[in-house]
Design a protein around this motif. Sequence first.
Motif, PDB file in Angstrom:
ATOM      1  N   ASP A   1      -0.614   4.899   3.651  1.00  0.00           N
ATOM      2  CA  ASP A   1      -1.402   5.324   4.812  1.00  0.00           C
ATOM      3  C   ASP A   1      -2.859   5.494   4.367  1.00  0.00           C
ATOM      4  O   ASP A   1      -3.349   6.607   4.223  1.00  0.00           O
ATOM      5  CB  ASP A   1      -0.835   6.631   5.381  1.00  0.00           C
ATOM      6  N   PRO A   2      -3.562   4.388   4.139  1.00  0.00           N
ATOM      7  CA  PRO A   2      -4.893   4.423   3.512  1.00  0.00           C
ATOM      8  C   PRO A   2      -5.933   5.285   4.214  1.00  0.00           C
ATOM      9  O   PRO A   2      -6.816   5.835   3.566  1.00  0.00           O
ATOM     10  CB  PRO A   2      -5.335   2.957   3.502  1.00  0.00           C
TER      11      PRO A   2
ATOM     12  N   PHE B   1       2.664   3.572  -8.564  1.00  0.00           N
ATOM     13  CA  PHE B   1       2.879   3.986  -7.176  1.00  0.00           C
ATOM     14  C   PHE B   1       1.686   4.793  -6.706  1.00  0.00           C
ATOM     15  O   PHE B   1       1.431   5.886  -7.200  1.00  0.00           O
ATOM     16  CB  PHE B   1       4.156   4.824  -7.028  1.00  0.00           C
ATOM     17  N   ASP B   2       0.983   4.254  -5.734  1.00  0.00           N
ATOM     18  CA  ASP B   2      -0.168   4.930  -5.149  1.00  0.00           C
ATOM     19  C   ASP B   2       0.163   5.268  -3.699  1.00  0.00           C
ATOM     20  O   ASP B   2       0.239   4.376  -2.850  1.00  0.00           O
ATOM     21  CB  ASP B   2      -1.396   4.026  -5.214  1.00  0.00           C
ATOM     22  N   PRO B   3       0.371   6.562  -3.378  1.00  0.00           N
ATOM     23  CA  PRO B   3       0.741   6.923  -2.010  1.00  0.00           C
ATOM     24  C   PRO B   3      -0.336   6.607  -0.980  1.00  0.00           C
ATOM     25  O   PRO B   3      -0.031   6.482   0.211  1.00  0.00           O
ATOM     26  CB  PRO B   3       1.009   8.427  -2.094  1.00  0.00           C
ATOM     27  N   VAL B   4      -1.555   6.442  -1.408  1.00  0.00           N
ATOM     28  CA  VAL B   4      -2.639   6.101  -0.475  1.00  0.00           C
ATOM     29  C   VAL B   4      -2.336   4.765   0.194  1.00  0.00           C
ATOM     30  O   VAL B   4      -2.660   4.559   1.369  1.00  0.00           O
ATOM     31  CB  VAL B   4      -4.009   6.078  -1.196  1.00  0.00           C
TER      32      VAL B   4
ATOM     33  N   ALA C   1       4.681  10.883  10.406  1.00  0.00           N
ATOM     34  CA  ALA C   1       3.851  10.371   9.310  1.00  0.00           C
ATOM     35  C   ALA C   1       4.745   9.756   8.231  1.00  0.00           C
ATOM     36  O   ALA C   1       5.911  10.136   8.089  1.00  0.00           O
ATOM     37  CB  ALA C   1       3.025  11.507   8.716  1.00  0.00           C
ATOM     38  N   PRO C   2       4.209   8.833   7.459  1.00  0.00           N
ATOM     39  CA  PRO C   2       4.994   8.276   6.356  1.00  0.00           C
ATOM     40  C   PRO C   2       5.390   9.373   5.368  1.00  0.00           C
ATOM     41  O   PRO C   2       4.584  10.256   5.057  1.00  0.00           O
ATOM     42  CB  PRO C   2       4.035   7.283   5.689  1.00  0.00           C
TER      43      PRO C   2
END
Length: 179
Positions: free
Chosen positions: A125-126, A119-122, A147-148
């Motif tokens: 919302d890159p 899991f990459d939170p980037v 925001a997410p």
Amino acid sequence: MPSYAVLLRGVNLGPKRKVPMARLRELLSGMGFDDVRTLLQSGNAVLRASATTPAALAEAIEQALEAEFGMRIGVVVRTGPELDAVIAAHPLADVADNGSRMMALFLSADPDPAALAAFDPVELDPDRVRIGDRVVYQWCPDGVLKAPDIATPMARKWGVTVTGRNWNTVTKLAVMLAD
């Protein structure tokens, strides 16, 4: 004697999980900590304590909070140099022009590499999320509520406590630690 920032997760956001700051100061002082001060009503404190690790300090405070308030409250602790490093490493400073909309999501520990890979939170919302050293930076130009939500899945999928502070609070805590 080292100084520490103590960040309580999810308190005083509504009618439940109330932790009055005066009682928090009394509790922390009663645990033997010196120069206990709080900031705002959202579970921020600074204190001086005999040399220990932030993780050990967080665990002791979590146990004391549970005994005092009857609920488990996640705690994240940072030293002054650690908080200064978060500020110095701010990867979104060139675009984040409003401290109330810039978030630092503090992690209780480094996520396991396999969990981080899963899991990459980037990816949520890159352009506005960056991962730092036990912190995730999130720029929320339209406001935090629009925001997410990356904190909830990070906590669940990485198995760490995550507590967010806006940039204004982060910098105020750093000043308090420097005093």
